[in-house]
Write a protein that holds these residues in place. Structure first.
Motif, PDB file in Angstrom:
ATOM      1  N   VAL A 121       6.548  -1.502   7.986  1.00 43.83           N
ATOM      2  CA  VAL A 121       5.903  -2.785   7.641  1.00 43.83           C
ATOM      3  C   VAL A 121       5.312  -2.712   6.231  1.00 43.83           C
ATOM      4  O   VAL A 121       5.484  -3.624   5.424  1.00 43.83           O
ATOM      5  CB  VAL A 121       4.809  -3.134   8.681  1.00 43.83           C
ATOM      6  CG1 VAL A 121       3.963  -4.306   8.219  1.00 43.83           C
ATOM      7  CG2 VAL A 121       5.441  -3.435  10.023  1.00 43.83           C
ATOM      8  N   VAL A 122       4.625  -1.623   5.927  1.00 43.10           N
ATOM      9  CA  VAL A 122       4.043  -1.461   4.590  1.00 43.10           C
ATOM     10  C   VAL A 122       5.133  -1.440   3.531  1.00 43.10           C
ATOM     11  O   VAL A 122       5.011  -2.116   2.490  1.00 43.10           O
ATOM     12  CB  VAL A 122       3.181  -0.176   4.537  1.00 43.10           C
ATOM     13  CG1 VAL A 122       2.786   0.146   3.096  1.00 43.10           C
ATOM     14  CG2 VAL A 122       1.952  -0.322   5.408  1.00 43.10           C
ATOM     15  N   LEU A 125       6.418  -4.933   3.019  1.00 44.03           N
ATOM     16  CA  LEU A 125       5.473  -5.764   2.257  1.00 44.03           C
ATOM     17  C   LEU A 125       5.503  -5.409   0.773  1.00 44.03           C
ATOM     18  O   LEU A 125       5.420  -6.278  -0.083  1.00 44.03           O
ATOM     19  CB  LEU A 125       4.060  -5.608   2.823  1.00 44.03           C
ATOM     20  CG  LEU A 125       3.819  -6.236   4.196  1.00 44.03           C
ATOM     21  CD1 LEU A 125       2.451  -5.863   4.720  1.00 44.03           C
ATOM     22  CD2 LEU A 125       3.977  -7.742   4.127  1.00 44.03           C
ATOM     23  N   ARG A 126       5.618  -4.143   0.491  1.00 46.04           N
ATOM     24  CA  ARG A 126       5.685  -3.713  -0.917  1.00 46.04           C
ATOM     25  C   ARG A 126       6.963  -4.236  -1.578  1.00 46.04           C
ATOM     26  O   ARG A 126       6.981  -4.525  -2.764  1.00 46.04           O
ATOM     27  CB  ARG A 126       5.656  -2.202  -1.012  1.00 46.04           C
ATOM     28  CG  ARG A 126       4.282  -1.644  -0.776  1.00 46.04           C
ATOM     29  CD  ARG A 126       4.250  -0.146  -0.977  1.00 46.04           C
ATOM     30  NE  ARG A 126       2.928   0.366  -0.681  1.00 46.04           N
ATOM     31  CZ  ARG A 126       2.690   1.580  -0.235  1.00 46.04           C
ATOM     32  NH1 ARG A 126       3.687   2.442  -0.053  1.00 46.04           N
ATOM     33  NH2 ARG A 126       1.460   1.977   0.022  1.00 46.04           N
ATOM     34  N   LEU A 128       8.309  -7.033  -1.128  1.00 44.86           N
ATOM     35  CA  LEU A 128       8.166  -8.452  -1.446  1.00 44.86           C
ATOM     36  C   LEU A 128       7.627  -8.582  -2.822  1.00 44.86           C
ATOM     37  O   LEU A 128       7.697  -9.332  -3.612  1.00 44.86           O
ATOM     38  CB  LEU A 128       7.232  -9.147  -0.447  1.00 44.86           C
ATOM     39  CG  LEU A 128       7.737  -9.232   0.983  1.00 44.86           C
ATOM     40  CD1 LEU A 128       6.647  -9.839   1.866  1.00 44.86           C
ATOM     41  CD2 LEU A 128       8.981 -10.087   1.057  1.00 44.86           C
TER      42      LEU A 128
END
Length: 128
Positions: A121-122, A125-126, A128
């Motif tokens: 998930v991290v 997100l990065r 994006l």
């Protein structure tokens, strides 16, 4: 010369700030008597603002009962009342002890997500 009242409280003065301090609203208490309420817990008024037989309620108690006609979270109540979370928890404890509100705690998670899922998930997100 007094300033105009601001916000939902009639005891606010624009020049002097709050005239009634939080410890006065809570009767000097700094903790609820019962267990602390979770921020995400939902509060619902137990009866349609029928407070007969429960003595004199403070304006903050009455406002909570008005806002809790529909389910509302503890965090949202604190924001709507423009009061500190600790003060709202004490006021909710008063209403809960008087059986004027029902409280619905969020279910506790029995398991935590695996570290690989959190890392994915991290990383997503990065990206994006």
């Amino acid at each position: 010369m007094r300033g105009e009242a601001t916000g939902p409280h009639d005891w606010l003065d624009a020049d002097a700030g709050p005239v009634v301090r939080p410890y006065t609203v809570t009767g000097g208490r700094v903790r609820p008597i019962g267990p602390a309420f979770d921020l995400l817990a939902f509060v619902v008024a137990a009866a349609p603002e029928s407070t007969e037989g429960f003595g004199v309620l403070q304006p903050e108690h009455r406002r909570i009962l008005g806002l809790a006609q529909q389910p509302v979270s503890v965090a949202d109540l604190a924001a709507d009342l423009d009061l500190a979370l600790g003060v709202v928890r004490i006021l909710l404890d008063d209403l809960h002890s008087a059986r004027l509100i029902a409280l619905y705690e969020p279910p506790a998670s029995a398991t935590h997500p695996h570290d690989d899922i959190l890392k994915a998930v991290v990383n997503g997100l990065r990206a994006l």
